[in-house]
Write a protein that holds these residues in place. Structure first.
Motif, PDB file in Angstrom:
ATOM      1  N   LEU A   1       0.840  -1.204   0.000  1.00  0.00           N
ATOM      2  CA  LEU A   1       0.000   0.000   0.000  1.00  0.00           C
ATOM      3  C   LEU A   1       0.871   1.248   0.000  1.00  0.00           C
ATOM      4  N   ALA A   2       0.692   2.108  -1.006  1.00  0.00           N
ATOM      5  CA  ALA A   2       1.361   3.402  -1.073  1.00  0.00           C
ATOM      6  C   ALA A   2       0.286   4.466  -1.243  1.00  0.00           C
ATOM      7  N   GLU A   3       0.144   5.310  -0.230  1.00  0.00           N
ATOM      8  CA  GLU A   3      -0.935   6.294  -0.170  1.00  0.00           C
ATOM      9  C   GLU A   3      -2.281   5.554  -0.254  1.00  0.00           C
ATOM     10  N   ARG A   4      -3.007   5.658  -1.361  1.00  0.00           N
ATOM     11  CA  ARG A   4      -4.315   4.991  -1.437  1.00  0.00           C
ATOM     12  C   ARG A   4      -4.382   3.985  -2.585  1.00  0.00           C
ATOM     13  N   THR A   5      -3.238   3.375  -2.893  1.00  0.00           N
ATOM     14  CA  THR A   5      -3.192   2.378  -3.963  1.00  0.00           C
ATOM     15  C   THR A   5      -2.388   1.161  -3.516  1.00  0.00           C
ATOM     16  N   TRP A   6      -2.982  -0.022  -3.706  1.00  0.00           N
ATOM     17  CA  TRP A   6      -2.256  -1.276  -3.495  1.00  0.00           C
ATOM     18  C   TRP A   6      -1.605  -1.658  -4.819  1.00  0.00           C
ATOM     19  N   ARG A   7      -0.298  -1.971  -4.778  1.00  0.00           N
ATOM     20  CA  ARG A   7       0.429  -2.273  -6.014  1.00  0.00           C
ATOM     21  C   ARG A   7       1.368  -3.459  -5.785  1.00  0.00           C
ATOM     22  N   CYS A   8       1.514  -4.321  -6.805  1.00  0.00           N
ATOM     23  CA  CYS A   8       2.423  -5.464  -6.712  1.00  0.00           C
ATOM     24  C   CYS A   8       3.669  -5.207  -7.554  1.00  0.00           C
ATOM     25  N   ALA A   9       4.633  -6.133  -7.484  1.00  0.00           N
ATOM     26  CA  ALA A   9       5.887  -5.983  -8.223  1.00  0.00           C
ATOM     27  C   ALA A   9       5.675  -6.026  -9.731  1.00  0.00           C
ATOM     28  N   SER A  10       4.560  -6.622 -10.164  1.00  0.00           N
ATOM     29  CA  SER A  10       4.248  -6.654 -11.605  1.00  0.00           C
ATOM     30  C   SER A  10       3.514  -5.394 -12.050  1.00  0.00           C
ATOM     31  N   ASN A  11       3.333  -4.468 -11.118  1.00  0.00           N
ATOM     32  CA  ASN A  11       2.705  -3.160 -11.381  1.00  0.00           C
ATOM     33  C   ASN A  11       1.195  -3.242 -11.613  1.00  0.00           C
ATOM     34  N   HIS A  12       0.561  -4.323 -11.177  1.00  0.00           N
ATOM     35  CA  HIS A  12      -0.901  -4.320 -11.104  1.00  0.00           C
ATOM     36  C   HIS A  12      -1.285  -3.441  -9.918  1.00  0.00           C
ATOM     37  N   SER A  13      -2.291  -2.609 -10.099  1.00  0.00           N
ATOM     38  CA  SER A  13      -2.642  -1.677  -9.029  1.00  0.00           C
ATOM     39  C   SER A  13      -4.145  -1.673  -8.757  1.00  0.00           C
ATOM     40  N   TYR A  14      -4.470  -1.397  -7.488  1.00  0.00           N
ATOM     41  CA  TYR A  14      -5.864  -1.434  -7.027  1.00  0.00           C
ATOM     42  C   TYR A  14      -6.064  -0.268  -6.064  1.00  0.00           C
ATOM     43  N   ASP A  15      -6.911   0.668  -6.455  1.00  0.00           N
ATOM     44  CA  ASP A  15      -7.130   1.857  -5.638  1.00  0.00           C
ATOM     45  C   ASP A  15      -8.063   1.573  -4.467  1.00  0.00           C
TER      46      ASP A  15
END
Length: 268
Positions: A15-29
């Motif tokens: 979690l960075a600020e208000r986004t969950w992100r993985c090493a493959s750069n898939h992101s979920y707000d």
């Protein structure tokens, strides 16, 4: 340690600020209500899976009135004695039980397939990580969880085994033999007792039964409370319309909720 897993590539989410992100750069707000949607399109079988908004609101109203508080207290007490760090509540619904369980752990994830239920739950407790997701792919990393709980929800056994640590626990709550018998008797021509012990047999290969507790909750319901209870159960659409209407017209109705709690431990 973060527990969440990307549902696409199965790598850890950060979690960075208000986004969950993985090493493959898939992101979920993170939505403004405070939950994250990890139920990706390729895993969906319908547009709006899970409970309807009407069922969610009925459940929130009924549970908020405290009728199932004996079960909530029993579950919390059981978790307290486990002295664990984290848990995931599978099928958390609108969050009544998850909210209480969170007080006993450092990290708590509540997951449900119904977005409208998770939206309601997210307003309850900001210390829970609320997730829209599916039990078919639990949104947590391999061997990361101390306790998986399933209260009146499906039990995706293989996913639970994957998610649990080596000596992790599975907490199952299901209707006991006499659960809501008087209500079912009023709604259906033929009523069979619940068979909670089937779960013990189904799970015996991979789990050892540690605790077996039955909780009774007798109650007298006013008309609106009775309507809410009917609306939050599958009986709402399974019963004949005329029998449901006749029951909902009662001013006072006495019945007993009866819950079966099983605590299992993952076999080594």
């Amino acid at each position: 340690m973060n527990l969440l897993m990307c549902p696409v590539c199965r790598k850890a989410l950060v979690l960075a600020e208000r986004t969950w992100r993985c090493a493959s750069n898939h992101s979920y707000d993170v939505a403004k209500q405070g939950y994250v949607n990890l139920h990706v399109v390729q895993h969906k079988h319908s547009k709006n899976p899970g409970d309807t908004p009407e069922s969610v609101q009925a459940r929130r109203a009924f549970l908020s009135a405290g009728f199932y508080a004996p079960l909530q207290h029993a579950v919390v007490e059981l978790i307290r004695h486990l002295h664990i760090e984290n848990l995931i509540d599978i099928g958390c619904g609108e969050g009544y039980y998850t909210d209480a369980m969170q007080t006993e752990v450092l990290q708590c994830v509540g997951v449900d397939i119904a977005k409208n239920a998770v939206q309601v739950a997210a307003k309850l407790n900001k210390n829970v990580t609320w997730v829209v997701g599916t039990g078919a792919i639990l949104p947590v990393l391999d061997q990361s969880v101390d306790l998986c709980s399933s209260l009146f929800s499906p039990i995706p056994e293989q996913e639970i085994l994957r998610a649990l640590k080596q000596n992790g626990y599975l907490l199952v709550v299901t209707p006991a033999t006499e659960h809501l018998y008087a209500m079912r008797d009023a709604l259906f021509d033929e009523v069979n007792p619940h068979e909670p012990n089937k779960f013990v047999d189904q799970l015996s290969q991979n789990f050892e039964l540690m605790r077996d507790v039955v909780v009774d909750a007798p109650m007298t319901l006013q008309q609106q409370d009775l309507k809410n209870l009917i609306a939050m159960t599958p009986y709402a659409y399974k019963a004949k319309a005329e029998l449901r209407t006749a029951l909902e017209e009662k001013e006072n109705f006495e019945l007993k909720a009866q819950f079966q709690i099983y605590l299992f431990k993952k076999k080594s």
